[in-house]
Design a protein around this motif. Structure first.
Motif, short mmCIF file in Angstrom:
data_model
loop_
_atom_site.label_atom_id
_atom_site.label_comp_id
_atom_site.label_asym_id
_atom_site.label_seq_id
_atom_site.Cartn_x
_atom_site.Cartn_y
_atom_site.Cartn_z
N ILE A 151 0.86 -1.18 0.00
CA ILE A 151 0.00 0.00 0.00
C ILE A 151 0.89 1.24 0.00
O ILE A 151 1.95 1.26 0.63
CB ILE A 151 -0.98 0.03 1.19
N VAL A 152 0.47 2.25 -0.73
CA VAL A 152 1.25 3.48 -0.84
C VAL A 152 0.34 4.66 -0.53
O VAL A 152 -0.43 5.11 -1.39
CB VAL A 152 1.85 3.63 -2.25
N PRO A 153 0.38 5.19 0.70
CA PRO A 153 -0.44 6.36 1.02
C PRO A 153 0.03 7.59 0.27
O PRO A 153 1.24 7.84 0.14
CB PRO A 153 -0.25 6.53 2.53
N GLY A 154 -0.92 8.37 -0.25
CA GLY A 154 -0.61 9.61 -0.94
C GLY A 154 -1.36 10.75 -0.30
O GLY A 154 -1.79 10.69 0.86
N MET A 155 -1.56 11.81 -1.07
CA MET A 155 -2.26 12.99 -0.58
C MET A 155 -3.76 12.76 -0.67
O MET A 155 -4.35 12.86 -1.74
CB MET A 155 -1.86 14.20 -1.41
N THR A 156 -4.38 12.42 0.43
CA THR A 156 -5.79 12.03 0.54
C THR A 156 -6.15 10.95 -0.48
O THR A 156 -7.27 10.89 -0.98
CB THR A 156 -6.75 13.23 0.40
N ASN A 157 -5.19 10.06 -0.74
CA ASN A 157 -5.47 8.89 -1.57
C ASN A 157 -4.57 7.74 -1.14
O ASN A 157 -3.63 7.93 -0.35
CB ASN A 157 -5.29 9.20 -3.07
N LEU A 158 -4.88 6.56 -1.64
CA LEU A 158 -4.15 5.37 -1.24
C LEU A 158 -4.09 4.41 -2.43
O LEU A 158 -5.12 4.06 -3.00
CB LEU A 158 -4.85 4.68 -0.06
N LEU A 159 -2.88 4.00 -2.80
CA LEU A 159 -2.69 3.01 -3.84
C LEU A 159 -2.58 1.64 -3.19
O LEU A 159 -1.75 1.42 -2.31
CB LEU A 159 -1.43 3.31 -4.66
N VAL A 160 -3.45 0.72 -3.62
CA VAL A 160 -3.47 -0.65 -3.09
C VAL A 160 -3.02 -1.60 -4.19
O VAL A 160 -3.62 -1.64 -5.26
CB VAL A 160 -4.89 -1.04 -2.61
N ILE A 161 -1.95 -2.35 -3.93
CA ILE A 161 -1.42 -3.30 -4.90
C ILE A 161 -1.63 -4.70 -4.35
O ILE A 161 -1.19 -5.03 -3.24
CB ILE A 161 0.07 -3.06 -5.17
N LEU A 162 -2.33 -5.53 -5.12
CA LEU A 162 -2.65 -6.88 -4.69
C LEU A 162 -1.56 -7.87 -5.08
O LEU A 162 -0.76 -7.63 -5.98
CB LEU A 162 -3.98 -7.32 -5.30
N LYS A 163 -1.55 -9.00 -4.40
CA LYS A 163 -0.60 -10.06 -4.73
C LYS A 163 -0.97 -10.75 -6.04
O LYS A 163 -0.09 -11.17 -6.80
CB LYS A 163 -0.54 -11.09 -3.61
N GLU A 164 -2.26 -10.86 -6.30
CA GLU A 164 -2.73 -11.53 -7.52
C GLU A 164 -3.91 -10.76 -8.11
O GLU A 164 -4.59 -9.99 -7.41
CB GLU A 164 -3.17 -12.96 -7.20
N THR A 165 -4.16 -10.98 -9.38
CA THR A 165 -5.33 -10.40 -10.01
C THR A 165 -6.59 -10.99 -9.39
O THR A 165 -6.73 -12.22 -9.31
CB THR A 165 -5.33 -10.70 -11.52
N PRO A 166 -7.53 -10.16 -8.91
CA PRO A 166 -8.72 -10.69 -8.26
C PRO A 166 -9.65 -11.39 -9.25
O PRO A 166 -9.79 -10.96 -10.39
CB PRO A 166 -9.38 -9.45 -7.66
N ASP A 167 -10.29 -12.48 -8.79
CA ASP A 167 -11.25 -13.19 -9.63
C ASP A 167 -12.47 -12.33 -9.91
O ASP A 167 -13.05 -12.39 -11.00
CB ASP A 167 -11.66 -14.50 -8.96
#
Length: 236
Positions: free
Chosen positions: A65-81
């Motif tokens: 996860i990468v917190p930004g300026m009033t936002n958050l980037l979420v990176i998953l381990k796998e592509t969700p079904d």
């Protein structure tokens, strides 16, 4: 029929609309999602982003996860079904997020205001209608919070700039702005950590090295820190 045909991902520009207090969620490829807080660019929303980042760290399917300026980037381990189900889950996490305040440090940065590095101070005065001394005083009297790090290693995005000295980023960046320049970009302020192209507006200079890759803690700033600028010299 394969999974991507059964559950097609929207185009990168497709988003979950920001309505009724919901977060805005953008698909970044197939494994990453950008969550943007609705409403104002302010400390309460940033505190909710910090709370959301703490909650999502506990999910087993989250790689980073990468917190930004009033936002958050979420990176998953796998592509969700089922991406739609994941979006609903992220929205529910946002609904439940209650603001937290990070236990940051108090940082004081000595600044030479004006002088050879304050190349954009005249333009800021012209735009604001304030004198150079008024701009400098308003800047150093402020108290700022580090919302996030980004753009360059150790660069802190600081919230709390007085609206009277907001200044849009330059349409043509300075090509060789020096490391240490104290800058204003829009409604934020910061300290340049690298020498090079920079579209922010420089009003002074700080000797403090904001990022040292050889140090135990390379970045001086961290999210949640409180920053104050001390006028060591004023050269106007």
């Amino acid at each position: 029929m394969n999974r991507l045909q059964a559950e097609p991902f929207p185009a990168p520009s497709a988003i979950v609309p920001d309505t009724e207090g919901l977060a805005k969620i953008s698909f970044i490829g197939t494994r990453a999602f950008l969550i943007e807080a609705p409403g104002a660019f302010d400390l309460p929303n940033q505190r909710r982003i910090w709370a959301l980042s703490l909650a999502l760290k506990a999910r087993k399917d989250v790689a980073e996860i990468v917190p930004g300026m009033t936002n958050l980037l979420v990176i998953l381990k796998e592509t969700p079904d089922t991406p739609d189900a994941l979006v609903q889950a992220l929205q529910e996490e946002w609904r439940q997020a209650r603001g937290v305040d990070l236990a940051g440090r108090d940082i004081e940065i000595a600044v030479t205001y004006g002088g050879e590095h304050a190349i954009d101070l005249p333009a800021l005065c012209d735009r604001s209608g304030l004198s150079d001394r008024e701009v400098v005083r308003i800047h150093y009297e402020g108290t700022y919070r580090v919302f996030a790090l980004g753009s360059a290693p150790g660069f802190g995005y600081l919230h709390g700039l007085d609206p009277r000295i907001h200044m849009p980023r330059k349409p043509v960046p300075s090509l060789h702005m020096a490391r240490g320049c104290v800058t204003i970009g829009g409604m934020q302020t910061g300290v340049a950590v690298l020498t090079g192209p920079n579209g922010w507006n420089s009003i002074g200079f700080a000797e403090l090295q904001m990022f040292d890759p050889m140090a135990a803690t390379p970045a001086i700033m961290a999210p949640g820190d409180t920053v104050r600028f001390r006028p060591e010299r004023i050269e106007l």
